[in-house]
Design a protein around this motif. Sequence first.
Motif, PDB file in Angstrom:
ATOM      1  N   PRO A 212      -4.606  -6.513 -27.858  1.00 54.99           N
ATOM      2  CA  PRO A 212      -3.361  -7.099 -27.356  1.00 54.99           C
ATOM      3  C   PRO A 212      -3.341  -8.612 -27.541  1.00 54.99           C
ATOM      4  CG  PRO A 212      -4.377  -5.649 -25.709  1.00 54.99           C
ATOM      5  CD  PRO A 212      -5.391  -5.883 -26.783  1.00 54.99           C
ATOM      6  N   ALA A 213      -2.146  -9.171 -27.495  1.00 55.39           N
ATOM      7  CA  ALA A 213      -1.983 -10.621 -27.627  1.00 55.39           C
ATOM      8  C   ALA A 213      -2.799 -11.346 -26.563  1.00 55.39           C
ATOM      9  CB  ALA A 213      -0.508 -10.988 -27.498  1.00 55.39           C
ATOM     10  N   GLY A 214      -3.521 -12.366 -27.008  1.00 48.93           N
ATOM     11  CA  GLY A 214      -4.320 -13.168 -26.094  1.00 48.93           C
ATOM     12  C   GLY A 214      -5.743 -12.680 -25.907  1.00 48.93           C
ATOM     13  N   PHE A 215      -6.059 -11.479 -26.390  1.00 45.28           N
ATOM     14  CA  PHE A 215      -7.404 -10.926 -26.247  1.00 45.28           C
ATOM     15  C   PHE A 215      -8.171 -11.097 -27.556  1.00 45.28           C
ATOM     16  CE2 PHE A 215      -5.287  -9.034 -22.729  1.00 45.28           C
ATOM     17  CZ  PHE A 215      -6.263  -8.653 -21.816  1.00 45.28           C
ATOM     18  N   SER A 216      -9.488 -11.003 -27.464  1.00 44.55           N
ATOM     19  CA  SER A 216     -10.333 -11.001 -28.659  1.00 44.55           C
ATOM     20  C   SER A 216     -11.582 -10.186 -28.389  1.00 44.55           C
ATOM     21  CB  SER A 216     -10.697 -12.433 -29.075  1.00 44.55           C
ATOM     22  OG  SER A 216     -11.433 -13.083 -28.056  1.00 44.55           O
ATOM     23  N   LEU A 217     -12.208  -9.771 -29.458  1.00 44.17           N
ATOM     24  CA  LEU A 217     -13.456  -9.011 -29.402  1.00 44.17           C
ATOM     25  C   LEU A 217     -14.548  -9.798 -30.099  1.00 44.17           C
ATOM     26  CD1 LEU A 217     -12.092  -5.492 -30.438  1.00 44.17           C
ATOM     27  CD2 LEU A 217     -12.665  -6.227 -28.123  1.00 44.17           C
ATOM     28  N   GLN A 218     -15.748  -9.725 -29.550  1.00 44.06           N
ATOM     29  CA  GLN A 218     -16.915 -10.293 -30.201  1.00 44.06           C
ATOM     30  C   GLN A 218     -17.935  -9.187 -30.427  1.00 44.06           C
ATOM     31  OE1 GLN A 218     -18.362 -13.539 -27.804  1.00 44.06           O
ATOM     32  NE2 GLN A 218     -16.551 -14.819 -28.185  1.00 44.06           N
ATOM     33  N   PHE A 219     -18.527  -9.158 -31.593  1.00 43.59           N
ATOM     34  CA  PHE A 219     -19.494  -8.125 -31.956  1.00 43.59           C
ATOM     35  C   PHE A 219     -20.851  -8.775 -32.208  1.00 43.59           C
ATOM     36  CE2 PHE A 219     -15.332  -6.511 -32.996  1.00 43.59           C
ATOM     37  CZ  PHE A 219     -15.377  -5.211 -32.525  1.00 43.59           C
ATOM     38  N   ILE A 220     -21.863  -8.239 -31.531  1.00 42.99           N
ATOM     39  CA  ILE A 220     -23.202  -8.826 -31.588  1.00 42.99           C
ATOM     40  C   ILE A 220     -24.207  -7.722 -31.904  1.00 42.99           C
ATOM     41  CG2 ILE A 220     -24.906 -10.196 -30.345  1.00 42.99           C
ATOM     42  CD1 ILE A 220     -22.267 -10.754 -28.448  1.00 42.99           C
ATOM     43  N   GLU A 221     -24.971  -7.924 -32.944  1.00 43.90           N
ATOM     44  CA  GLU A 221     -25.932  -6.926 -33.431  1.00 43.90           C
ATOM     45  C   GLU A 221     -27.341  -7.316 -32.992  1.00 43.90           C
ATOM     46  OE1 GLU A 221     -27.016  -4.766 -37.729  1.00 43.90           O
ATOM     47  OE2 GLU A 221     -25.448  -6.301 -37.570  1.00 43.90           O
ATOM     48  N   TRP A 222     -28.097  -6.322 -32.521  1.00 46.60           N
ATOM     49  CA  TRP A 222     -29.449  -6.562 -32.012  1.00 46.60           C
ATOM     50  C   TRP A 222     -30.434  -5.578 -32.629  1.00 46.60           C
ATOM     51  CZ3 TRP A 222     -30.044 -10.620 -28.627  1.00 46.60           C
ATOM     52  CH2 TRP A 222     -28.892 -11.070 -27.964  1.00 46.60           C
ATOM     53  N   SER A 223     -31.652  -6.025 -32.774  1.00 43.13           N
ATOM     54  CA  SER A 223     -32.727  -5.117 -33.176  1.00 43.13           C
ATOM     55  C   SER A 223     -33.798  -5.106 -32.094  1.00 43.13           C
ATOM     56  CB  SER A 223     -33.342  -5.554 -34.516  1.00 43.13           C
ATOM     57  OG  SER A 223     -33.992  -6.809 -34.383  1.00 43.13           O
ATOM     58  N   GLU A 224     -34.492  -3.989 -31.981  1.00 42.38           N
ATOM     59  CA  GLU A 224     -35.585  -3.904 -31.024  1.00 42.38           C
ATOM     60  C   GLU A 224     -36.772  -4.717 -31.527  1.00 42.38           C
ATOM     61  OE1 GLU A 224     -34.563   0.651 -29.497  1.00 42.38           O
ATOM     62  OE2 GLU A 224     -36.400   0.233 -30.634  1.00 42.38           O
ATOM     63  N   ILE A 225     -37.552  -5.216 -30.601  1.00 43.31           N
ATOM     64  CA  ILE A 225     -38.782  -5.922 -30.922  1.00 43.31           C
ATOM     65  C   ILE A 225     -39.939  -4.936 -30.813  1.00 43.31           C
ATOM     66  CG2 ILE A 225     -40.349  -7.758 -30.182  1.00 43.31           C
ATOM     67  CD1 ILE A 225     -37.895  -9.288 -29.168  1.00 43.31           C
ATOM     68  N   GLN A 226     -40.758  -4.891 -31.815  1.00 47.00           N
ATOM     69  CA  GLN A 226     -41.859  -3.929 -31.818  1.00 47.00           C
ATOM     70  C   GLN A 226     -42.709  -4.073 -30.553  1.00 47.00           C
ATOM     71  OE1 GLN A 226     -44.312  -4.071 -35.301  1.00 47.00           O
ATOM     72  NE2 GLN A 226     -45.428  -2.216 -34.808  1.00 47.00           N
ATOM     73  N   GLY A 227     -42.867  -2.953 -29.874  1.00 44.72           N
ATOM     74  CA  GLY A 227     -43.637  -2.956 -28.633  1.00 44.72           C
ATOM     75  C   GLY A 227     -42.843  -3.425 -27.431  1.00 44.72           C
ATOM     76  N   GLY A 228     -41.568  -3.719 -27.651  1.00 43.15           N
ATOM     77  CA  GLY A 228     -40.735  -4.241 -26.565  1.00 43.15           C
ATOM     78  C   GLY A 228     -39.821  -3.185 -25.969  1.00 43.15           C
ATOM     79  N   GLU A 229     -38.753  -3.637 -25.327  1.00 43.08           N
ATOM     80  CA  GLU A 229     -37.815  -2.786 -24.605  1.00 43.08           C
ATOM     81  C   GLU A 229     -37.016  -1.914 -25.572  1.00 43.08           C
ATOM     82  OE1 GLU A 229     -36.482  -1.074 -21.466  1.00 43.08           O
ATOM     83  OE2 GLU A 229     -37.348  -3.024 -20.986  1.00 43.08           O
TER      84      GLU A 229
END
Length: 300
Positions: A212-229
């Motif tokens: 809709p007018a006035g809104f926006s989306l942001q897209f953020i890509e992540w990778s797991e860290i080996q041995g992490g969460e």
Amino acid sequence: MGADWQTFRFLIEKFGLDKGRLISRLPKKWESKVIQAAKDSGVSAIKLTSMVERLKNTSRLRVADFGREYQPDQTWIENAVREHADRPFRAIICAGEDRPCGEALGADDCSDDHALFLAPISKDIPRTADAIADALAFLAMTAREIDLIDPFFDLRAAGSDYVSPLASLLARLSVLQASCKVIRVHFRTHDSRPPEDIFLRDLPRQSDGIIPAGFSLQFIEWSEIQGGEDFHDRFLLTDAGGLMLGAGFSADGANETVAFTLLDDAHAQTIRSRFADEAHVYEKVGSTVQIDSEGNASII
């Protein structure tokens, strides 16, 4: 609410996004009205200070403005009943013996034993775009910041439908005149995902007509860290609370359900912090990609 300290303390703890109940802001300066009522009823200075602090520090978790109209020439209960006829509340908590409508409760009725006050914090939601959006709208409506977290989120028209629930949610937030105009979408990297330049090129077409007018989306890509969460669970997290979406954000048909569970606010903020720019729980892949309602896609 401000009649006396015991009533205030009893009722204020019953509300919060993590409890499944919100107080509708009626009138706009509802907190001030509570404090004035407490002063008028003779609440001690020490207790009054505590009430002020509780309202100041936690109102954003308990009180939400849904754009209801308040007529100053009418009493609070007259305003509440009028608004209830137009857009029904779940319940109206009021003092005195008279009950102006079937949904009116006294303070003593405010327990999970009462059907109008019972608020389950988990529920199965049909996996349709409208049902998912309806279940998310009130949480998102109260927020100043919104993070949608689903490792499998994908705008491409293949497999699960992530576009329709997002479009339905944005439409509801626009109608409700939500204050938050940016939704950050966090997803997990995968070999099949397009590189950043291709994603940026295709994003205007993939999101066409859903913002809709006035809104926006942001897209953020992540990778797991080996041995992490592990990055597996799905959430809608805001600065005022959050919930967990068991099977995710996609609309896969009314014959399936997805479990929605409200999170304790402190827990929600802990999870949300994993996806902050300065966090190191996961590794950010590339840059944040943003698109607005005009179809302008950019790197930020």
